[in-house]
Motif scaffolding. Structure first.
Motif, short mmCIF file in Angstrom:
data_model
loop_
_atom_site.label_atom_id
_atom_site.label_comp_id
_atom_site.label_asym_id
_atom_site.label_seq_id
_atom_site.Cartn_x
_atom_site.Cartn_y
_atom_site.Cartn_z
N GLY A 299 32.30 -56.39 16.49
CA GLY A 299 33.49 -56.47 15.73
C GLY A 299 34.10 -55.19 15.23
N ASP A 300 35.27 -55.14 14.90
CA ASP A 300 36.05 -53.81 14.74
C ASP A 300 35.50 -53.09 13.57
OD1 ASP A 300 39.15 -54.90 15.70
OD2 ASP A 300 37.50 -54.24 16.96
N LYS A 301 34.50 -53.93 12.85
CA LYS A 301 33.94 -53.29 11.43
C LYS A 301 33.05 -52.23 11.83
CE LYS A 301 32.11 -54.65 7.03
NZ LYS A 301 31.73 -55.62 6.16
N TYR A 302 32.11 -52.49 12.73
CA TYR A 302 31.12 -51.77 13.55
C TYR A 302 31.29 -50.81 14.65
CZ TYR A 302 28.92 -54.38 9.72
OH TYR A 302 28.61 -55.35 8.45
N TYR A 303 32.12 -51.32 15.21
CA TYR A 303 32.52 -50.55 16.70
C TYR A 303 32.90 -49.36 16.62
CZ TYR A 303 34.19 -50.22 21.49
OH TYR A 303 34.63 -49.43 22.60
N LYS A 304 32.33 -48.31 17.24
CA LYS A 304 32.62 -46.84 17.37
C LYS A 304 32.24 -46.29 15.85
CE LYS A 304 33.98 -46.44 21.57
NZ LYS A 304 33.37 -45.57 22.43
N LYS A 305 31.44 -46.77 15.16
CA LYS A 305 30.99 -46.33 13.75
C LYS A 305 29.72 -45.68 14.05
CE LYS A 305 34.60 -47.96 11.71
NZ LYS A 305 35.76 -46.89 11.54
N LYS A 306 29.38 -44.57 12.90
CA LYS A 306 28.20 -43.99 13.22
C LYS A 306 27.26 -44.48 11.94
CE LYS A 306 30.38 -39.98 15.42
NZ LYS A 306 30.59 -38.71 15.31
N GLY A 307 25.90 -44.31 12.29
CA GLY A 307 24.76 -44.49 11.33
C GLY A 307 23.65 -43.70 11.39
N VAL A 308 22.46 -43.96 10.72
CA VAL A 308 21.31 -43.13 11.07
C VAL A 308 20.48 -44.15 10.96
CG1 VAL A 308 20.99 -42.88 8.30
CG2 VAL A 308 19.85 -41.35 9.90
N ILE A 309 19.27 -43.84 12.22
CA ILE A 309 18.11 -44.81 12.34
C ILE A 309 17.29 -44.52 11.14
CG2 ILE A 309 16.57 -45.16 13.60
CD1 ILE A 309 17.98 -44.69 16.13
N THR A 310 16.86 -45.44 10.11
CA THR A 310 16.21 -45.57 9.10
C THR A 310 14.78 -45.82 9.37
OG1 THR A 310 16.88 -47.51 8.14
CG2 THR A 310 17.87 -45.45 7.33
N GLU A 311 14.68 -46.84 10.32
CA GLU A 311 13.23 -47.37 10.69
C GLU A 311 13.24 -47.77 12.18
OE1 GLU A 311 12.07 -50.60 8.26
OE2 GLU A 311 9.98 -50.76 9.04
N VAL A 312 12.42 -47.61 12.93
CA VAL A 312 12.14 -48.13 14.17
C VAL A 312 11.14 -49.23 14.25
CG1 VAL A 312 11.33 -47.69 16.62
CG2 VAL A 312 12.37 -45.90 15.35
N LEU A 313 12.00 -50.44 14.21
CA LEU A 313 10.91 -51.71 14.36
C LEU A 313 10.31 -52.00 15.39
CD1 LEU A 313 14.08 -53.92 12.66
CD2 LEU A 313 12.30 -52.54 11.43
N ASP A 314 10.71 -51.64 16.56
CA ASP A 314 9.94 -51.85 17.99
C ASP A 314 10.55 -50.68 19.02
OD1 ASP A 314 8.70 -52.76 19.92
OD2 ASP A 314 9.81 -54.72 20.24
N LYS A 315 9.74 -50.58 20.01
CA LYS A 315 10.26 -49.68 21.08
C LYS A 315 11.98 -49.76 21.23
CE LYS A 315 5.77 -49.18 23.10
NZ LYS A 315 5.05 -48.97 24.30
N PHE A 316 12.33 -50.89 21.37
CA PHE A 316 14.06 -50.99 21.71
C PHE A 316 14.71 -51.62 20.57
CE2 PHE A 316 13.17 -50.65 26.27
CZ PHE A 316 11.92 -50.83 26.33
N VAL A 317 14.37 -51.48 19.38
CA VAL A 317 14.98 -51.91 18.18
C VAL A 317 14.70 -51.13 16.89
CG1 VAL A 317 15.29 -54.18 16.75
CG2 VAL A 317 14.64 -54.52 19.15
#
Length: 401
Positions: A299-317
């Motif tokens: 959705g437009d609420k998150y599309y093209k928005k930035k954030g920070v990775i706080t935790e790597v749950l898996d190699k790809f997630v």
């Protein structure tokens, strides 16, 4: 007294008076006649036409009252629906708009004595939502039109289809994640220290010095043929001097064009290639880096928005905390991309030979989609790395970003 002729001043005055609203107590609903004063209403009550209407009403009073009640209800609800829709509005305001019409049906001809009784009846019948406040009764129309109901059902079906598509997309992503896990279950490479079985055996490194010796011998030949250095042989002829100068220039030219990489450069290049092969992975998620969401399905609420990775749950997630809303999302790396900061800002190398190193962005080559960075920590501090691809680095999240 007869009526005044059409066009006379008295006739026009009577028409103007009759055009406006008159008092309700001087209105006869059975005859649908409005009188302007008490004397006129009294004369109407004694008229023969009114007496005939009363006889008809006396024969079946309930029928007339039900018809009047139904007509008043339909007119009131039609005005409420057309003018206010499904909004909450004061009941008396709707009633005032309703009676502003000259030929409206009066409430004293219906089964309800007051507007409050009529509003309560609408609530009991389920035709409106009614509530009482300090300012009086409020009504809210309940739209039961078949077209409106069909439109609402279509919206519900569309929302359900959108949810189903989103669930299918999430299931597909989960399958891709599981498939990636299975592909990366191979045994990891284990690095061990160099162990010498025999301390007496020396380690030799062949630096290919043969080419360097040939170059030195040629240089000595050129220097020895220089007439200024050769004092024992005396002066040389001008022909020999020109020949010697041409040989020296030819040697210098060949040396500049055909100069081969030294053995040290070859060793460094081999080490770089080895590190690139070992550290180049299919996953690049690292904690503390800034990423951008590129999935339109969110959705437009998150599309093209930035954030920070706080935790790597898996190699790809990874768990990503959005900057704008503060929401914490669980996203796959396929839905994210790296962020390139301004020149001079810190970055983290997420893939390639220098994976895991912290660096500073020095130059940006937008034409070739690559950057130049300088390692800022560790044993390689100060090393300049050129032609690093955009996807191999990402902005490092700090307190001032």
């Amino acid at each position: 007294m007869g009526k005044h002729e059409v066009g006379t001043p008295k006739y026009i005055a009577n028409k103007i008076k009759a055009k406006g609203l008159q008092k309700l107590r001087w209105y006869c609903q059975m005859c649908q006649k409005q009188c302007r004063d008490e004397n006129g209403f009294k004369c109407h009550m004694m008229s023969e036409s009114h007496q005939r209407q009363l006889l008809l009403f006396a024969d079946n009073a309930d029928k007339y009252i039900d018809e009047f009640s139904k007509e008043f209800e339909e007119g009131y609800l039609e005005l409420l629906k057309r003018q206010f829709g499904t909004k909450r509005v004061h009941a008396n305001r709707v009633y005032q708009d309703y009676i502003s019409e000259r030929h409206h049906l009066h409430m004293n001809s219906t089964q309800w004595e007051t507007l409050t009784d009529f509003v309560k009846w609408l609530g009991r019948e389920g035709k409106c939502v009614v509530d009482e406040t300090e300012k009086g009764w409020y009504v809210q129309y309940i739209d039961r039109d078949p077209e409106t109901i069909a439109m609402q059902e279509a919206l519900v079906r569309k929302e359900k289809m959108d949810r189903d598509d989103q669930e299918k997309m999430m299931a597909f992503i989960e399958k891709q994640i599981e498939k990636g896990k299975e592909c990366t279950k191979s045994e990891p490479t284990v690095f061990t220290e160099l162990v010498r079985t025999n301390e007496e055996v020396k380690i030799t490194v062949n630096l290919s010095l043969g080419a360097k010796k040939n170059e030195e011998s040629k240089a000595k030949t050129c220097v020895s043929s220089n007439p200024l250095k050769n004092e024992t042989k005396g002066e040389m002829s001008s022909k020999d001097k020109n020949k010697t100068d041409l040989n020296c220039e030819k040697y210098k030219k060949d040396k500049g064009e055909k100069r081969k990489a030294s053995a040290l450069d070859e060793i460094i290049q081999a080490e770089e290639s080895k590190k690139e092969r070992l550290n180049r992975k299919t996953y690049w998620l690292v904690e503390g880096i800034v990423v951008k969401v590129i999935a339109k399905s969110l959705g437009d609420k998150y599309y093209k928005k930035k954030g920070v990775i706080t935790e790597v749950l898996d190699k790809f997630v990874a768990a990503v905390t959005m900057f704008d809303s503060g929401h914490k999302l669980k996203l796959d790396q396929a839905h994210l991309e790296t962020v390139i900061p301004a020149i001079g800002r810190p970055v983290t190398v997420v893939n390639g030979a220098y994976r895991g190193c912290t660096a500073v962005l020095r130059e940006l080559d937008q034409k070739n989609f690559c950057v130049t960075i300088e390692i800022s920590s560790g044993p390689l501090k100060g090393r300049i790395i050129e032609k690093v691809q955009y996807e191999d680095i990402s902005k490092l999240h700090t307190s001032d970003t």
